[in-house]
Write a protein that holds these residues in place. Structure first.
Motif, short mmCIF file in Angstrom:
data_model
loop_
_atom_site.label_atom_id
_atom_site.label_comp_id
_atom_site.label_asym_id
_atom_site.label_seq_id
_atom_site.Cartn_x
_atom_site.Cartn_y
_atom_site.Cartn_z
N ARG A 130 0.81 -1.22 0.00
CA ARG A 130 0.00 0.00 0.00
C ARG A 130 0.84 1.27 0.00
O ARG A 130 0.39 2.33 -0.43
CB ARG A 130 -0.95 -0.01 1.20
N TRP A 131 2.09 1.18 0.48
CA TRP A 131 2.96 2.36 0.42
C TRP A 131 3.22 2.78 -1.02
O TRP A 131 3.27 3.97 -1.33
CB TRP A 131 4.31 2.06 1.09
N PHE A 132 3.38 1.79 -1.90
CA PHE A 132 3.85 2.06 -3.25
C PHE A 132 2.72 2.20 -4.27
O PHE A 132 2.94 2.73 -5.35
CB PHE A 132 4.82 0.95 -3.68
N GLY A 133 1.54 1.70 -3.91
CA GLY A 133 0.39 1.87 -4.78
C GLY A 133 -0.39 3.11 -4.36
O GLY A 133 -0.07 4.23 -4.79
N PRO A 134 -1.38 2.95 -3.50
CA PRO A 134 -2.17 4.11 -3.05
C PRO A 134 -1.32 5.17 -2.35
O PRO A 134 -1.62 6.36 -2.41
CB PRO A 134 -3.18 3.49 -2.07
N GLY A 135 -0.22 4.74 -1.70
CA GLY A 135 0.62 5.67 -0.96
C GLY A 135 1.53 6.52 -1.82
O GLY A 135 2.16 7.45 -1.31
N SER A 296 -4.82 5.66 5.75
CA SER A 296 -5.65 5.57 4.55
C SER A 296 -5.17 6.59 3.53
O SER A 296 -4.93 7.76 3.85
CB SER A 296 -7.11 5.82 4.89
N PHE A 297 -5.01 6.14 2.29
CA PHE A 297 -4.61 7.04 1.22
C PHE A 297 -5.78 7.32 0.26
O PHE A 297 -5.57 7.78 -0.85
CB PHE A 297 -3.42 6.46 0.45
N GLU A 298 -6.99 7.03 0.72
CA GLU A 298 -8.16 7.28 -0.12
C GLU A 298 -8.52 8.76 -0.12
O GLU A 298 -8.37 9.46 0.89
CB GLU A 298 -9.35 6.46 0.39
N LYS A 299 -9.01 9.22 -1.25
CA LYS A 299 -9.52 10.58 -1.41
C LYS A 299 -8.52 11.65 -0.99
O LYS A 299 -8.87 12.63 -0.32
CB LYS A 299 -10.83 10.74 -0.64
N MET A 300 -7.26 11.47 -1.35
CA MET A 300 -6.27 12.50 -1.08
C MET A 300 -6.52 13.70 -1.98
O MET A 300 -6.97 13.55 -3.12
CB MET A 300 -4.85 11.97 -1.29
N VAL A 301 -6.20 14.88 -1.46
CA VAL A 301 -6.52 16.12 -2.14
C VAL A 301 -5.25 16.80 -2.65
O VAL A 301 -4.24 16.85 -1.95
CB VAL A 301 -7.29 17.07 -1.21
N ASP A 302 -5.31 17.31 -3.86
CA ASP A 302 -4.24 18.13 -4.43
C ASP A 302 -4.27 19.49 -3.73
O ASP A 302 -5.26 20.22 -3.81
CB ASP A 302 -4.47 18.28 -5.93
N GLY A 303 -3.18 19.84 -3.04
CA GLY A 303 -3.16 21.08 -2.30
C GLY A 303 -3.17 22.32 -3.17
O GLY A 303 -3.46 23.42 -2.68
N ASN A 304 -2.86 22.18 -4.46
CA ASN A 304 -2.87 23.33 -5.36
C ASN A 304 -4.26 23.63 -5.91
O ASN A 304 -4.66 24.79 -6.02
CB ASN A 304 -1.91 23.08 -6.54
N THR A 305 -4.99 22.58 -6.25
CA THR A 305 -6.29 22.77 -6.90
C THR A 305 -7.47 22.47 -5.99
O THR A 305 -8.60 22.88 -6.28
CB THR A 305 -6.40 21.86 -8.14
#
Length: 355
Positions: A130-135, A296-305
């Motif tokens: 999960r570190w290398f996929g979703p992470g 959890s790495f779900e629904k992470m947000v782009d801090g720029n947009t």
């Protein structure tokens, strides 16, 4: 015990037996280095005393696996952090008791097995797919080294907090770092580094690993220890610098990964509490490490947009059937072994396939 661990254990027991002979004859000090330990005793001592900041922050120019210079936003040691007593300074054992701890074959066997178990636990958690996929953490040498360094640091801090037998904890810590550098060398071979350049690159790896470890120490000492809000911000800076490998000058990338870094920072906070303060002593002394689950790495947000980032799947090659683990031989070749049956094989085990 797998083949790689067995060979290392035999070599170290032989070295301990050889080292005990000149001691009996009245020699001033036994040799510590062998063909499997390519670093000097002075360098090795600096590894296990980095919390006292007794190492140089200078380095050579950039090499194959990273440039050993401290990142621009890595804090330097201050006087309060340098004054922290080491494990050996806290021990009340006399000279003969320390000699027994260090050179007794039974004691050496126990601490080697405990250090090996600690490294295996750290490797297992740092290798979670999960570190290398979703992470979204890279698969390069330095990114994985950073993940492994993080988990080694948690165990190192638990050893530092051992008040029952600080001398034994110091010896286990020394052993843990020894096998950590051996593992690092093996992974360099896996990445195709020429054998003639292993020792040269290992020094560079040790330098930036020290700075990574010290940055964790900085977050949990002094004023930051009493200020959770500011500590979390410093942990985010640490994650961006050492784990995500972002440039401090790239504001776009730093903002993009702000949510990403914060999730890993909270993982560090939780894991620190879990390993250093909450893990039962009985588990610790048997090297039974119960890690907190990954963030959890779900629904992470782009801090720029402000938009949600697309999820990245787990690579099927990273997933192993239940009971299987991936390990690395001294020549840099990966193999797979079954934890229950202790059987090993070179091929990736298919689901339901037995060794």
């Amino acid at each position: 015990m797998n083949l790689s661990r067995s060979l290392r254990l035999c070599r170290r027991l032989q070295a301990a037996a050889a080292a005990a002979q000149p001691m009996a004859a009245g020699a001033a000090s036994p040799p510590f280095s062998s063909s499997s330990r390519p670093i000097s005793e002075q360098t090795r001592r600096s590894m296990v005393r980095f919390t006292a900041s007794r190492f140089s922050t200078t380095s050579n120019s950039s090499k194959d696996l990273g440039d050993g210079r401290p990142p621009a936003n890595t804090p330097l040691p201050d006087a309060a952090e340098q004054a922290e007593p080491t494990l050996l300074e806290r021990s009340n054992k006399n000279f003969l008791e320390r000699l027994y701890d260090k050179y007794s074959l039974s004691q050496q066997t126990n601490r080697i097995l405990m250090a090996e178990s600690f490294l295996q636990a750290a490797t297992s958690q740092a290798s979670d797919p999960r570190w290398f996929g979703p992470g979204r953490i890279g698969r390069d040498f330095r990114s994985y080294q950073a993940l492994l360094t993080m988990h080694i640091w948690f165990l190192h801090k638990r050893l530092i907090n051992d008040n029952e037998d600080p001398h034994r904890a110091a010896l286990i810590q020394e052993e843990l770092f020894d096998i950590f550098w051996t593992d690092s060398s093996n992974r360099m071979r896996a990445h195709g580094v020429n054998e003639w350049l292993i020792n040269k690159n290992l020094k560079t790896v040790q330098q930036y690993t020290f700075m990574h470890l010290f940055h964790y120490d900085h977050c949990y000492t002094g004023e930051l220890l009493e200020e959770p809000k500011y500590r979390l911000e410093e942990l985010k800076n640490l994650v961006k610098t050492h784990i995500l490998l972002l440039s401090p000058d790239d504001e776009t990338a730093l903002n993009l990964h702000d949510d990403h870094a914060e999730r890993i920072a909270w993982y560090i906070e939780t894991q620190y509490q879990n390993i250093v303060h909450d893990m039962p002593d009985d588990f610790y002394r048997k090297a039974r490490i119960a890690w907190v689950d990954l963030p959890s790495f779900e629904k992470m947000v782009d801090g720029n947009t402000g938009k949600e980032l697309p999820e990245q799947p787990i690579n099927p090659e990273d997933v192993l059937p239940k009971g299987w683990a991936k390990n690395i031989a001294n020549d840099g070749t990966y193999y797979y072994w079954n934890i229950d049956t202790r059987e090993a094989q070179w091929e990736h085990p298919a689901e339901g396939n037995k060794a």
